[in-house]
Design an enzyme around this catalytic site. Structure first.
Site: not given
Ligand code: TRP
Ligand code: ZN
Length: 903
Positions: A126, A266, A268-269, A302-303, A306
């Site tokens: 990304e 931070g 990545m998903e 958070h990840e 996602h």
């Protein structure tokens, strides 16, 4: 003709569906740091909805060896970085493409695409990194099924990971081995990942509510395994939370997290294979602070979240980035609040989030990089991973939540997944689902207008004035909104602003809220007003005394609330508001108001040395803060926030012209006043909170540590004035024998803050103890870059640290820890001799040749230069122009610099 690599802007309005689809991709990697070979076999077909066109595949820094079509040779051409195939078979039959390329992972310092970190291969795709791995339609609306075979030396790279499920593995000749992975879900290329290296994993089997079994793994370097327990717990909590709150279950047999110390952001998903900065994985009580523990929980959440909001439903194009980021930040914020438990701990989390929004996003929204939550154009997409997309985006989702209610929001999410699972969609699709699931809600009523939050940049100002009519017993609240122009957007239309509010009596009782024309039976004590007009009035009846309004409770909309409270009213809110956010907000308003008053006061009133008297804050406010410190009903974490004065950057934002040294001096004077006037209370707070028992990173004990740390810092500050050596001595002792990193760094920063002669020794001890631990060394560098300036001593120290054996500019965490912490330390950075700015310019240029993404972030430090007073402003311009004059700047840095110089 454009110079090679010189990019032009991309416009949202130019969106066109892809001319080709890619259904399946089979990738085979022969991993080698110097030269990795990538064989890409894909099945492509024409998009029947689009006029026939050549297939244009994106690439970046690739060496192309061979292209084949349906097993035979083909003609192709290059157009800039694109590989163009003009003579593919006509018709809608799938075409087999085979592309063979090589790349050089060991030379990849940009950390985008395939790179090597500490002898391990990682990818970051990304937003547009996949094109650095192979030629592809590298855009999120092209979703394909991936099969990946990794081949590498078995001794050097025993672990071979990619997305999905491991379907085959085994030995090859020459000490090599292979692993074959199949991802059962189609995905856009930005979610592709591979990892290969010597890693070990903590494993956990879990069973979902639905009864499905999953394997969770957290991969780290050997030796770091003991530091993965908290990350694994956070992951298990995340899985359970998404099922419980939104009915969203894990859709994979295996879910992996891998940590790397070289990472631009931070985490990545990537589907099933999240890659994390070590900072958001590794934690032990000896090496991580409470903040680190909470950040890990939040980023792991958070990840993981996602997986549904971003991966199952992805973005049609990068202009829709906030579709996944705003929504996922909202979800991780809610997760952290639900995990925090008590109402007070929830409020503390909310206050923390709002503080970030107001100190970072609000300035972005009124600076040269201001952009809507859904931007209309960009030059370099990497520059748009901003607090506006993430944090303001989350507030825009939160407002929708506020307008439809908690249940309504859950219904909206359900409809969103029913409609769009497996698709690449837009921000409009999300708000449409929310509104359609909640007909009759204020969101549905005002949907078109609500969408201005996505299209208009800038922070609205909501002006509130109240008028009490004693005879009629009515209180009229007049609300008017405005929004200043932002670059490229001069006209702003009114927003839909959900405003949660209440009214208090002078002694703090809450008044039942009955609007004119309403029946009083259901009058609530807190209610949501929906502001849609440029100016609107709300008339409350049966109000028996002049009330104190408590407006924008819980910060129900991302606006600046302009309301002329008296000190007495703010003290009432601070003491009595049932909304803890507004209690805290009252303390901030009081602190801010007196800071601004002193800054604006006649310069003659201060001595020539720039020292302000330590009577910036009125006795009534100091007394109220004493009351907060002594209040046994309040949680320590909340007290700590109330006792935290507004930051220098937040104060500076309120000024039309900023003299950073004056702001710094006034804030320091306020600190000294609190240290002096509350000395006995700080002592009591220290005594009551310094011991938190066996270390647990929970909110209650973390709050106690935070308050104890602040108390120690204030006591040292006071001691430095009086020459007392007891408190610095205690801080030094604490640095030596603290049982956890929170207490240790708090003590060390207290010594640095009061410029104690013991600070140097404490720093050396700290370094000796932790020189093996990269994340702790980052803290060591950051503490020194962020130290309180005494006579300009910080910059020389920072320059010396650049030459320290442990300083590594290529490592983003290390670069951030020293350089960024110095450049965002206002008192030390804004020097009358301009040396801070020169240092900044040199580092931006140096970093740009290594890692443009990191350099562009550093470039943003100067966003607000136009507000600076002389001599700072001219010096800042000169430094920015120095950067602008450099040839071969990356698009990343050039975009930031040219926007900041534009008028
Ligand atoms: N999607 C990631 C997140 O929000 C962000 C991210 C990680 C990223 N690494 C990146 C974005 C590199 C751009 C470039 O969780
Ligand atoms: Zn994200």
């Amino acid at each position: 003709m454009l110079r090679e690599g010189q990019a032009t802007a991309v416009y949202r309005a130019d969106y066109q569906a892809p001319a080709w689809w890619i259904d399946t991709v089979e990738l085979t990697f022969d991993l080698d740091p110097a030269k990795t070979r990538v064989l890409n076999r894909m099945r492509v077909r024409r998009n029947p909805d689009v006029p026939a066109q050549a297939l244009r595949l994106d690439g970046d820094e690739l060496n192309l060896a061979r292209v084949m079509v349906n097993g035979g040779g083909t003609s192709f051409k290059m157009d800039g970085d694109q590989l163009v195939l003009e003579n593919l078979p006509e018709g809608n039959e799938p075409v087999e493409l085979e592309i063979f390329t090589t790349c050089a992972p060991a030379k990849n310092t940009k950390l985008m695409g395939l790179y090597v970190s500490e002898d391990t291969f990682f990818t970051q795709c990304e937003a547009e990194g996949f094109r650095r791995i192979t030629y592809f339609l590298d855009r999120p609306d092209v979703m394909a099924m991936y099969t990946v075979t990794l081949r590498a030396n078995k001794a050097l790279y025993p672990v071979l990971l990619s997305n999905g499920n491991l379907v085959d593995s085994g030995a090859l000749e020459d000490g090599r081995h292979f692993a074959k992975w199949v991802d059962p879900h189609k995905k856009p290329s930005y979610l592709f990942a591979l990892v290969a290296g010597r890693l070990v994993a903590r494993e956990q089997k879990i069973k979902s509510r639905a009864g499905r079994e999953h394997l969770l793994q957290v991969y780290v370097r050997p030796g770091d395994l003991e530091k993965t327990e908290h990350a694994m717990n956070s992951l298990m909590h995340s899985v359970a939370w998404d099922e419980a709150r939104f009915g969203l279950s894990l859709d994979l047999d295996r879910f992996m997290i891998v940590a790397t110390s070289d990472f631009n952001m931070g985490a990545m998903e990537n589907k099933g294979l999240n890659i994390f900065n070590t900072k958001y994985v590794l934690a032990s009580q000896a090496t991580a602070t409470d903040t680190d523990f909470f950040n890990i929980e939040s980023v792991v959440g958070h990840e993981y979240f996602h997986n549904w909001t971003g991966n199952r439903i992805t973005c049609r194009d990068w202009f829709q980035l906030s579709l996944k980021e705003g929504l996922t930040v909202f979800r991780d914020q809610e997760f952290s609040m639900d995990m925090a438990g008590s109402a007070s701990a929830r409020a503390v989390k909310r206050i923390d989030d709002v503080r970030v929004l107001r100190t970072v996003q609000f300035p972005e929204d009124s600076g040269p990089m201001a952009h809507p939550v859904r931007p209309d154009s960009y030059i370099e997409i990497n520059n748009f991973y901003t607090v506006t997309i993430y944090e303001k985006g989350a507030e825009v989702v939160r407002m929708q939540h506020n307008l439809v209610g908690r249940e309504g929001f859950a219904k909206g999410m359900k409809l969103y997944f029913e409609r769009h699972d497996g698709q690449a969609v837009t921000c409009d699709d999300f708000s449409q689902a929310m509104a359609d699931a909640n007909p009759g809600s204020p969101l549905a009523q005002h949907l078109a207008q609500f969408r201005r939050w996505y299209s208009q940049a800038g922070t609205p100002v909501l002006k509130a004035t109240g008028q009490y009519d004693a005879a009629a017993q009515t209180y009229t609240l007049t609300l008017s909104q405005s929004c200043a122009p932002t670059p490229g957007q001069s006209e702003k239309l009114p927003f839909v602003i959900p405003m949660q509010m209440g009214l208090l009596t002078a002694d703090g009782q809450e008044i039942a809220l009955q609007l004119q024309g309403e029946d009083g039976a259901q009058a609530a004590k807190s209610r949501l007003l929906v502001v849609t007009e440029a100016e609107q009035q709300f008339i409350f009846t049966h109000v028996t005394e002049a009330p104190v309004p408590s407006l924008l409770r819980s910060f129900s909309a991302p606006v600046v609330l302009d309301c002329e409270f008296s000190d007495a009213e703010l003290l009432t809110l601070l003491a009595h508001d049932s909304d803890p956010f507004n209690q805290w907000e009252a303390s901030q308003r009081l602190g801010l108001r007196h800071a601004l008053k002193t800054i604006a006061a006649d310069a003659d009133a201060e001595s020539a040395s720039g020292q302000f008297s330590t009577h910036v804050l009125p006795e009534s406010f100091v007394q109220a803060l004493r009351g907060v410190l002594q209040n046994t009903q309040l949680d320590a974490a909340f007290k700590d926030l109330v006792l935290t004065l507004p930051s220098e950057s937040y104060i500076a934002e309120q000024l039309a012209e900023v003299d950073p040294q004056r702001v710094h001096a006034v804030r320091e004077a306020m600190q000294l006043q609190l240290a002096t006037a509350l000395q006995a209370d700080w002592e009591a707070a220290w005594e009551a909170h310094r011991d938190t028992g066996a270390y647990q990173p929970d909110h209650v004990s973390a709050g106690r540590r935070a308050l104890a740390g602040r108390a120690l810092s204030m006591l040292c500050l006071h001691a430095a004035q009086t020459g007392d050596e007891v408190w610095p001595g205690k801080a030094y002792q604490r640095c030596k024998d603290a049982g956890n990193m929170t207490d240790r760094t708090a003590a060390l920063s207290a010594l640095l803050y009061c410029a104690s002669p013991l600070a140097e020794q404490a720093l050396q001890r700290f370094h000796a103890l932790f020189k093996q631990d990269a994340l702790v060394l980052d803290k060591w560098f950051a503490l020194q870059g962020g130290a309180c300036d005494r006579g300009g001593n910080v910059l020389p120290a920072v320059k010396a640290l650049l030459k320290h054996a442990d300083f590594q500019i290529k490592n983003p965490n290390r670069a951030r820890s020293l350089i960024f912490s110095y450049c965002s330390n206002p008192g030390a950075f804004h020097r009358a001799d301009a040396a801070g700015y020169v240092f900044w310019a040199d580092r931006v240029v140096e970093l740009d040749s290594i890692n443009p993404q990191v350099a562009a972030r550093l470039a943003r430090v100067m966003d607000r230069w136009k507000k600076l007073a002389e001599p700072y402003r001219s010096a800042a311009r000169a430094a920015i122009e120095r950067v602008a004059a450099k040839p071969n700047l990356s698009n990343d840095v050039r975009e930031v610099i040219s926007r900041t110089l534009a008028d």
